[in-house]
Design an enzyme around this catalytic site. Sequence first.
Site, PDB file in Angstrom:
ATOM      1  CG  ASP A 451      -1.987   1.051   1.170  1.00  0.00           C
ATOM      2  OD1 ASP A 451      -3.045   0.750   0.611  1.00  0.00           O
ATOM      3  OD2 ASP A 451      -1.767   2.161   1.673  1.00  0.00           O
ATOM      4  CB  ILE A 452       1.030   4.239  -2.197  1.00  0.00           C
ATOM      5  CG1 ILE A 452       1.373   3.445  -3.468  1.00  0.00           C
ATOM      6  CG2 ILE A 452       1.757   5.578  -2.205  1.00  0.00           C
ATOM      7  CD1 ILE A 452       0.959   4.128  -4.753  1.00  0.00           C
ATOM      8  CG  ASN A 459      -4.869  11.583  -4.873  1.00  0.00           C
ATOM      9  OD1 ASN A 459      -4.278  11.579  -5.947  1.00  0.00           O
ATOM     10  ND2 ASN A 459      -5.547  10.534  -4.433  1.00  0.00           N
ATOM     11  CG  ASP A 468      -4.874   8.740 -11.715  1.00  0.00           C
ATOM     12  OD1 ASP A 468      -5.254   8.204 -10.651  1.00  0.00           O
ATOM     13  OD2 ASP A 468      -5.646   9.300 -12.517  1.00  0.00           O
ATOM     14  CD  GLU A 494      -4.422   4.154  -1.356  1.00  0.00           C
ATOM     15  OE1 GLU A 494      -4.565   4.460  -0.166  1.00  0.00           O
ATOM     16  OE2 GLU A 494      -5.333   4.262  -2.202  1.00  0.00           O
TER      17      GLU A 494
END
Length: 731
Positions: A451-452, A459, A468, A494
């Site tokens: 997971d980022i 964002n 993105d 993500e």
Amino acid sequence: MIDTPLATDASTTFTPLPTVGGALLLDELRSIAREDGHPVEPTVNESRHENQLVKGRLGPAAGLFFALRMKHAGTAAHSLRVAVAASGWAAHRELSPADRDLLEVAALLHDIGKLGVADEILRKPGRLDEAEVRTMSQHRQMATEILSGAGAPVEVIDTIVTAAARFDGSDAELPLVGEQIPLGGRMLAILDAWDSMTTHHVWRRALSRERALAELFSCAGTQFDPALVEQFAQLVTNQQSLLDRGVASRWLSGLTCSQVRQWQPRPVKSSVADAVEEIFEHSFVVNMHHGVVFVDAQSRILQWNNGCERLTGVPTEAAIGRQWAPSLLQMSDNNNEPIDDSACPATRAIKSGLPVFQRVDLIGRSGRRIKVDLQAMPITDSRGIPLGATMLLQDASSEVSLEERCQSLHAEMTRDPLTQVANRAEFDRVLTLFIDAHQETGLPCSLIMSDIDHFKSINDTHGHQAGDEAIITFATLLQSMCRSGDLVARYGGEEFAVLCADCDIATATARAEQIRKRLAEMTHAAINNHSFTASFGVAELQAGDKPETMLRRSDRALLAAKEQGRNQVVQLGEGMIDKPVKQSWFSWSKSTTRTLIETNLSTNVPVDLAIQKLQGFISDHQANILRVTDDQVTIETPDSPTIGHRKEKPVPFLIDVKFAQHRHERTNTSGLAAGQYVETLVQVNIRPRRDRDHRTNSAAERARLLLGSLKSYLMAHEVTESSELTIAKNS
């Protein structure tokens, strides 16, 4: 018994550290510091202490370390990992700066005696014989002589020597017992064994962290200090990052003199075109389906591609730097006669200057023998001087490998439109097929969830288009660093999943760590040339697993990585290591009794850690806790594991788990190290929740799978029938 010196010294290789001349150690530590956000310049507090350890590294200690690396890069890499872990543990114990310095230097140089071991022994492909074992055992005495000649403090030498002493005093050559062994020696013994067990070897893959902890506990009180083992286990379980990160700023304090920075030669490319060509060639070789091996003129392995790993099951990091020989893979000819090392095809090609073609039989993955067409081609320089050889290994067997079976699952894959990796629906479908295929063959299978970190801030700060781009970049990196046969999927938002075919948890964890480091080093134009990080959770298929339980376990590992500070890898579980349950001393219910399994388990971990593992079992199986007393818990599983591809109705089970600590007296033949040692005993009773379900044909088999899963979580094994009375006596 964990025979650490031989396990680490004779038959182990590690991925060599990148060489940058005398700055090797400094660059390695700076990279650790940058990853963890620590300053690479000395803090005011550290400068005030005038860190003697740094001065030692810049003088004889650093020189000896680099000499060891020139002798055997794998041993030096092992020593550096042990030293960094020792620094973290010492900080956790709040040792004084002087004691911490001494322990770090001792850990960094604990294998310096290998400088005196012959290359043919140090680089031997297989296990050592008795004479070689005796020679190898002398390396600590050699270390004493080397360090004494270099003027090392006597405390450093004592720590290195006494790390080989057994806690129970049973070593005749080091008749120390208990706390007669210096604290540093007792800590170093544990750290040395830990790194050996959790690192890949040619003859054995790395153990999972949980299995390695179980091994440490099994030797607590005999080989290791039990109190230190328990403290180390808590540190590994709850504060793993302290052992490998967060200490770099201390190690780098004081390293600002101009002399150090001047000695950092870097390779110079003749042109951009040459650099690009080298990248293309390297990528081509690494990812070839066939095995490719490069050896130098002394037959040391320089390259071991993914194809070799697929054929042999030997990880790349365990092969690089080893001595290539037919005995490494137990090669035999067409007449099933073993090929002597003196008749090695690579050696023949190097000496004759001519290519060698030969059909050989060798040990493949999981111990199965396979036919391979081997082609060895000599490599010479412009003057005709031999530089080594290239070998091409092509699978000549007619059998379809598991990886090829898994590879076929990629046909007509449904992809995520943004990243072009598999989407969630495809992942769910393939996960079931992966598990079925690996359970059928008994080969390991691992799942990496990632997971980022702080994705929302990307964002919010840079816009959704930048978000993105970050997702696409991360997906591309995952895809590029996985093997053919693996599956990369966008799980949602993500979050990504990587299914690793024929891959145990230690290998998957190492791969996740490589991805984590690579991502942290990258900068991205979409976010103003900044970098971002990701967290990873790793799980391996265990006995009794369903897709849901394996997925939940990897999710728990990912959540733990986030809770412990993000930008790290956490693994949970230890894989399918349990043998089938014996039926001789508990009842399979075909009568009026509802109990299907009643058995006793034993684990070397303390009760509190065993209960923590049970909580993981409850969470992953989505079980309900029905009743809890002081030493017993009753849980209900909403469904039990299914058998193969059968479609059967759900069968909920009740599981009674009762814990007891068995204290037993232990001593050695000399009467030393006498005392009480603790073993955790677990009484297990498994029965269907509904009366009618105990007559279901597969109920007993499904109960057995539940027991196998429970054993994996508790790191336990079944005890003999005579041990059944133990729990009753201690209840």
